[in-house]
Design a protein around this motif. Structure first.
Motif, mmCIF file in Angstrom:
data_model
loop_
_atom_site.group_PDB
_atom_site.id
_atom_site.type_symbol
_atom_site.label_atom_id
_atom_site.label_comp_id
_atom_site.label_asym_id
_atom_site.label_seq_id
_atom_site.Cartn_x
_atom_site.Cartn_y
_atom_site.Cartn_z
ATOM 1 N N ASN A 103 72.301 33.339 2.492
ATOM 2 C CA ASN A 103 71.701 33.042 3.374
ATOM 3 C C ASN A 103 72.592 33.769 4.493
ATOM 4 N N SER A 104 71.304 34.087 5.908
ATOM 5 C CA SER A 104 71.738 34.961 6.814
ATOM 6 C C SER A 104 72.476 34.042 8.072
ATOM 7 N N ILE A 105 72.024 32.312 7.708
ATOM 8 C CA ILE A 105 72.804 31.528 8.356
ATOM 9 C C ILE A 105 72.987 30.342 7.509
ATOM 10 N N SER A 106 73.815 29.360 7.822
ATOM 11 C CA SER A 106 74.704 28.668 7.388
ATOM 12 C C SER A 106 73.293 27.090 6.618
ATOM 13 N N LEU A 107 73.457 26.378 5.913
ATOM 14 C CA LEU A 107 72.487 24.839 6.428
ATOM 15 C C LEU A 107 72.603 24.314 7.319
#
Length: 468
Positions: A361-365
């Motif tokens: 992902n481009s950012i974490s969950l």
């Protein structure tokens, strides 16, 4: 005899079907490694599809077909799953349709190999070609985040098939099918539409030479007008070719899949060149080999701007595999074995690589969930713009339902007159830069002096711009 042939045909179709299902299942497995959509632009499709559902049109100009198809399927799923939130269904549908996309290549490849070729490929080579189409680095990379590209490449495979069928049979039916397919590609993905036009222009030049001038001009103008109508920004970039397209792509070092594609292109081009030099090859075959040779050369040149080079290399596996099939009867037995080994290695390494290092992902969950926590700090989303780093941008729009701008944007009168609130979002952790280092586009915005801190967490700091 006819019964045996029908049996062989059914066996081949069964193999293609099984490989297609395996491809869909494997891609679906990769997509559901995360609850959100992987990739730097993972949030882009949900934003566009939700906007179509809520407003009946796209949020940003783009080639529209895939987004409207997704929106239609979301409505079907919403009817079947009425208790599920619409945002959940949107992401679910995008993952499923993203996984399905490249798996559909089994249809045009079967038609090409079994309805066009006057010779039979050996079974190992044929199935490796199909496996390369479904499980190579490029095809596995083209998931939900790049769904438009993937579906357009299925159309591009049909387009090449119709072009070479016309070249062989001179039937107007294939002219009409080629034009119809090209239009479908045009409303699906700009990049694939561009390379389809390049392929068509090379075909016209190599086959018809001087007589191709008028068709080339007509095709170029019509293609440009279609792009301008759907997305003027992309049309403008196509005009500024020398400003936008060229430059040393130093970030190649962060893209080993592109390097592997380039190496394969070198071998394929070499085989095409040697075959063209063979005096025993018919002129018509040499013309088609020439088209593929120059097409692969143009798309694989590593002096293109990195992002353009990367995207072109993602599309190259289609002309690479078709060129290998076309040149197959002219290959020496030793070369056939070498390509068989090379394709096997690429497929094996690609599958293992995607299992060990799946797309992130481009950012974490945790960062994704934290975005929703700051929504109460945004009083008027419709009149608010948030300036953010690349990779975070679309998830901000998705979670907070505001407008966004990337970090390089400067505050000016146009922005201040259009929006009541101008916010800056700095990400502290929970991000993936894809390729770091000097020149990386994944940088936080600079926070202006006098900005007011609205929200702070382990993951984000949200500031409001102030003139004072």
């Amino acid at each position: 005899m006819s019964i045996i042939m029908q049996s062989n045909c059914m066996d081949k179709k069964a193999v293609y079907g099984v490989l297609g299902l395996l491809s869909f299942s494997f891609r679906l497995f990769l997509e559901f490694q995360s609850s959100i959509i992987t990739g730097i632009n993972g949030g882009y499709y949900p934003v566009q599809v939700r906007h179509v559902l809520e407003h009946g049109h796209l949020a940003m100009k783009d080639m529209p077909l895939v987004f409207y198809v997704n929106a239609f399927v979301v409505k079907v799923f919403a009817f079947i799953l009425p208790s599920q939130p619409i945002d959940f269904i949107i992401i679910l549908v995008i993952k499923i349709l993203g996984a399905l996309s490249i798996s559909l290549l089994v249809f045009p490849l079967y038609k090409f190999i079994h309805h066009y070729l006057a010779y039979r490929l050996t079974k190992p080579f044929e199935y490796l070609i199909l496996g390369f189409a479904l499980f190579s680095f490029s095809s596995l990379c083209l998931g939900a985040e790049m769904m438009k590209n993937a579906y357009a490449l299925v159309g591009f495979t049909y387009f090449i098939y119709f072009i070479i069928r016309f070249f062989k049979e001179k039937s107007n039916k294939y002219v009409l099918l080629s034009v119809f397919t090209l239009l479908l590609i045009g409303v699906t993905h700009f990049g694939v539409f561009a390379i389809a036009l390049i392929f068509l222009l090379l075909f016209l030049i190599c086959v018809y030479k001087v007589r191709a001038v008028v068709p080339i001009l007509i095709t170029s103008v019509i293609g440009f007008l279609i792009v301008w109508w759907l997305d003027p920004f992309r049309a403008f970039n196509a005009i500024n070719i020398f400003e936008k397209w060229f430059g040393l792509p130093w970030r190649i070092a962060f893209y080993p899949a592109g390097i592997a594609s380039f190496i394969l292109s070198v071998f394929v081009v070499l085989m095409l060149f040697l075959t063209i030099r063979n005096k025993k090859v018919e002129t018509s075959h040499k013309q088609m080999f020439t088209v593929f040779m120059w097409f692969i050369v143009l798309l694989s040149i590593p002096l293109l701007r990195f992002e353009l080079w990367r995207r072109f290399n993602l599309m190259l596996f289609i002309p690479q595999l078709i060129a290998l099939v076309l040149v197959f009867p002219y290959l020496k037995a030793s070369y056939k074995k070498k390509f068989t080994v090379l394709l096997s290695v690429i497929i094996g390494v690609s599958v293992i690589f995607n299992l060990v290092f799946p797309k992130t992902n481009s950012i974490s969950l945790d960062a994704y969930n934290d975005l929703s926590e700051m929504s109460n700090k945004i009083l008027n989303p419709n009149e608010t713009i948030i300036i953010v780093r690349h990779g975070l941008d679309w998830w901000v729009v998705w979670q907070l339902k505001t407008k966004m701008a990337q970090s390089h944007i400067k505050i000016n009168d146009t922005i201040t007159s259009k929006y009541d609130d101008i916010l800056f979002l700095k990400q502290n952790k929970g991000h993936n830069d894809l390729y770091p280092g000097p020149g990386s586009p994944f940088f936080n915005p600079s926070i202006p002096e006098n900005s007011i801190l609205l929200y702070a967490s382990d993951y984000f700091d949200l500031y409001k711009w102030s003139e004072k």
